[in-house]
Design a protein around this motif. Structure first.
Motif, PDB file in Angstrom:
ATOM      1  N   ASP A 279      -8.876  -2.767   2.074  1.00 24.22           N
ATOM      2  CA  ASP A 279      -9.289  -3.411   0.818  1.00 24.22           C
ATOM      3  C   ASP A 279      -8.229  -4.394   0.352  1.00 24.22           C
ATOM      4  OD1 ASP A 279     -11.664  -1.948   0.667  1.00 24.22           O
ATOM      5  OD2 ASP A 279     -10.726  -0.321  -0.477  1.00 24.22           O
ATOM      6  N   LEU A 280      -6.972  -3.997   0.472  1.00 24.84           N
ATOM      7  CA  LEU A 280      -5.885  -4.874   0.052  1.00 24.84           C
ATOM      8  C   LEU A 280      -5.863  -6.161   0.865  1.00 24.84           C
ATOM      9  CD1 LEU A 280      -4.983  -2.321  -1.504  1.00 24.84           C
ATOM     10  CD2 LEU A 280      -2.615  -2.922  -0.906  1.00 24.84           C
ATOM     11  N   VAL A 281      -6.126  -6.041   2.158  1.00 29.81           N
ATOM     12  CA  VAL A 281      -6.165  -7.231   3.007  1.00 29.81           C
ATOM     13  C   VAL A 281      -7.272  -8.171   2.546  1.00 29.81           C
ATOM     14  CG1 VAL A 281      -6.645  -8.096   5.323  1.00 29.81           C
ATOM     15  CG2 VAL A 281      -5.159  -6.111   5.019  1.00 29.81           C
ATOM     16  N   ALA A 282      -8.463  -7.631   2.275  1.00 31.63           N
ATOM     17  CA  ALA A 282      -9.598  -8.455   1.845  1.00 31.63           C
ATOM     18  C   ALA A 282      -9.328  -9.118   0.497  1.00 31.63           C
ATOM     19  CB  ALA A 282     -10.858  -7.601   1.774  1.00 31.63           C
ATOM     20  N   ILE A 283      -8.808  -8.334  -0.448  1.00 26.09           N
ATOM     21  CA  ILE A 283      -8.489  -8.890  -1.765  1.00 26.09           C
ATOM     22  C   ILE A 283      -7.395  -9.940  -1.637  1.00 26.09           C
ATOM     23  CG2 ILE A 283      -7.557  -8.342  -4.054  1.00 26.09           C
ATOM     24  CD1 ILE A 283      -8.825  -5.521  -3.674  1.00 26.09           C
TER      25      ILE A 283
ATOM     26  N   TYR B 199       0.832  -1.203   0.000  1.00 30.71           N
ATOM     27  CA  TYR B 199       0.000   0.000   0.000  1.00 30.71           C
ATOM     28  C   TYR B 199       0.868   1.255   0.000  1.00 30.71           C
ATOM     29  CZ  TYR B 199      -3.307   3.530   1.605  1.00 30.71           C
ATOM     30  OH  TYR B 199      -4.071   4.661   1.718  1.00 30.71           O
ATOM     31  N   GLN B 200       1.917   1.248   0.807  1.00 26.32           N
ATOM     32  CA  GLN B 200       2.794   2.417   0.893  1.00 26.32           C
ATOM     33  C   GLN B 200       3.555   2.654  -0.410  1.00 26.32           C
ATOM     34  OE1 GLN B 200       5.074   1.357   4.379  1.00 26.32           O
ATOM     35  NE2 GLN B 200       3.677   2.448   5.762  1.00 26.32           N
ATOM     36  N   ARG B 201       3.791   1.585  -1.155  1.00 28.73           N
ATOM     37  CA  ARG B 201       4.502   1.711  -2.425  1.00 28.73           C
ATOM     38  C   ARG B 201       3.564   2.001  -3.585  1.00 28.73           C
ATOM     39  NH1 ARG B 201       9.509  -0.965  -2.538  1.00 28.73           N
ATOM     40  NH2 ARG B 201       9.551  -0.415  -4.749  1.00 28.73           N
ATOM     41  N   GLY B 202       2.253   1.986  -3.340  1.00 28.87           N
ATOM     42  CA  GLY B 202       1.295   2.296  -4.393  1.00 28.87           C
ATOM     43  C   GLY B 202       1.240   1.261  -5.484  1.00 28.87           C
ATOM     44  N   VAL B 203       1.352  -0.011  -5.137  1.00 30.31           N
ATOM     45  CA  VAL B 203       1.362  -1.054  -6.158  1.00 30.31           C
ATOM     46  C   VAL B 203      -0.013  -1.173  -6.812  1.00 30.31           C
ATOM     47  CG1 VAL B 203       3.132  -2.353  -4.931  1.00 30.31           C
ATOM     48  CG2 VAL B 203       0.722  -2.877  -4.541  1.00 30.31           C
ATOM     49  N   LYS B 204      -0.012  -1.723  -8.006  1.00 31.61           N
ATOM     50  CA  LYS B 204      -1.261  -1.934  -8.743  1.00 31.61           C
ATOM     51  C   LYS B 204      -1.637  -3.400  -8.833  1.00 31.61           C
ATOM     52  CE  LYS B 204      -1.888   2.420  -9.449  1.00 31.61           C
ATOM     53  NZ  LYS B 204      -0.957   2.842  -8.371  1.00 31.61           N
ATOM     54  N   LEU B 205      -0.769  -4.252  -8.339  1.00 30.29           N
ATOM     55  CA  LEU B 205      -1.036  -5.682  -8.272  1.00 30.29           C
ATOM     56  C   LEU B 205      -0.583  -6.195  -6.904  1.00 30.29           C
ATOM     57  CD1 LEU B 205       0.326  -6.989 -11.710  1.00 30.29           C
ATOM     58  CD2 LEU B 205      -2.083  -6.870 -11.048  1.00 30.29           C
ATOM     59  N   ILE B 206      -1.377  -7.065  -6.304  1.00 30.96           N
ATOM     60  CA  ILE B 206      -0.921  -7.805  -5.143  1.00 30.96           C
ATOM     61  C   ILE B 206      -1.092  -9.281  -5.456  1.00 30.96           C
ATOM     62  CG2 ILE B 206      -1.435  -5.991  -3.487  1.00 30.96           C
ATOM     63  CD1 ILE B 206      -3.969  -7.521  -2.738  1.00 30.96           C
TER      64      ILE B 206
END
Length: 285
Positions: free
Chosen positions: A248-252, A209-216
């Motif tokens: 959101d990132l955690v849920a995804i 999240y801190q790096r602003g990634v577009k894929l996890i």
């Protein structure tokens, strides 16, 4: 008259005549091949073969091994044969996050994943209600630095007692000892909450999240003494945007982890994963 179902896998030097010899032996047994996959890893100079076949009623694993014994001896093959009709037994290990465990249990219930859960093991009590609801044995093994050797010995005893073929770390948040990983070599699969080898260590989603990634992503791999460095079986990614929050990132991420682990477990149990040094050969269906 019912048919018997088998899967055989072979690892060997890339010698001529292997596929022909295996096919001939199966035909001589009255068998019929339903699926075959092969790969020659040229850098490692190793050959990998997976054959699924059906045979006449009464045919056993021992019969298949005996029929192939001359070829195994002549060509120096590493052969494994399993009864594909028998659901393999597994042990699922979990801590407090239960999403990966619940997904595995669902896929077993609907028949996509053929396995028998011999036990759910946890260092916490949270998953007890899930196991009991499914009618699965629950084993509570709380871990502290002082109790870890005793608890790991209890896990190995459980594997032997149940005949479990695979131990699944479904978000089990304890690092296994080097001794235990050696004893479970090739028989323990982990799900890592990141697309390895990136954002290792604590709080991978926060880092992303801190790096602003577009894929996890998520990575499922065999457990080895080198933390999160085991041979990779399955990976996947999910696209995100600037509008997604850390939550959101955690849920995804949890959704991705669940799917990746289930696919890795399915590939392993169907004998589609063969090791080539530190890499894997994964035969798609």
């Amino acid at each position: 008259m019912s048919e018997m179902s088998f899967i055989l896998t072979i690892t060997s030097d890339p010698l001529p005549g292997i596929i022909a010899a295996v096919s001939t032996a199966i035909v001589d047994l009255g068998g019929n091949i339903t699926e075959t996959n092969q790969h020659w890893d040229r850098p490692a100079n190793r050959f990998f073969l997976r054959v699924a076949f059906v045979g006449p009623e009464g045919l056993t694993v021992e019969d298949v091994e005996e029929a192939l014994a001359p070829t195994v001896d002549k060509l120096g093959l590493d052969l494994k044969v399993v009864d594909a009709a028998r659901p393999p037994k597994i042990i699922a290990m979990v801590s407090k996050f239960d999403h990966a465990l619940l997904h595995l249990l669902y896929q077993i219930r609907v028949g996509w994943l053929r396995a028998e859960v011999a036990a759910v093991v946890s260092n916490h009590e949270d998953a007890r209600r899930i196991a009991e609801h499914e009618g699965i044995r629950f084993v509570h093994l709380p871990v502290t630095p002082e109790t870890k050797p005793k608890q790991e010995a209890a896990l190995l005893d459980l594997v032997e007692e149940t005949g479990a073929e695979l131990v699944i770390l479904a978000r089990y948040m304890q690092v296994l000892s080097d001794d235990l990983t050696r004893k479970l070599s090739g028989r323990a699969i982990n799900i890592h909450h990141s697309f390895l080898p990136a954002f290792k260590g604590a709080n991978p989603y926060k880092q992303a999240y801190q790096r602003g990634v577009k894929l996890i992503g998520a990575t499922s791999h065999y457990v080895t003494a080198d933390l999160d460095e085991g041979p990779i079986i399955e990976q996947d990614v999910a696209r995100i945007s600037h509008a997604d929050t850390g939550e959101d990132l955690v849920a995804i991420g949890r959704d991705t982890e669940s799917r990746v682990l289930a696919r890795a477990v399915k590939s392993h149990l169907e004998r589609r994963v063969l090791l080539s040094d530190h890499r894997t050969v994964v035969f798609a269906k």
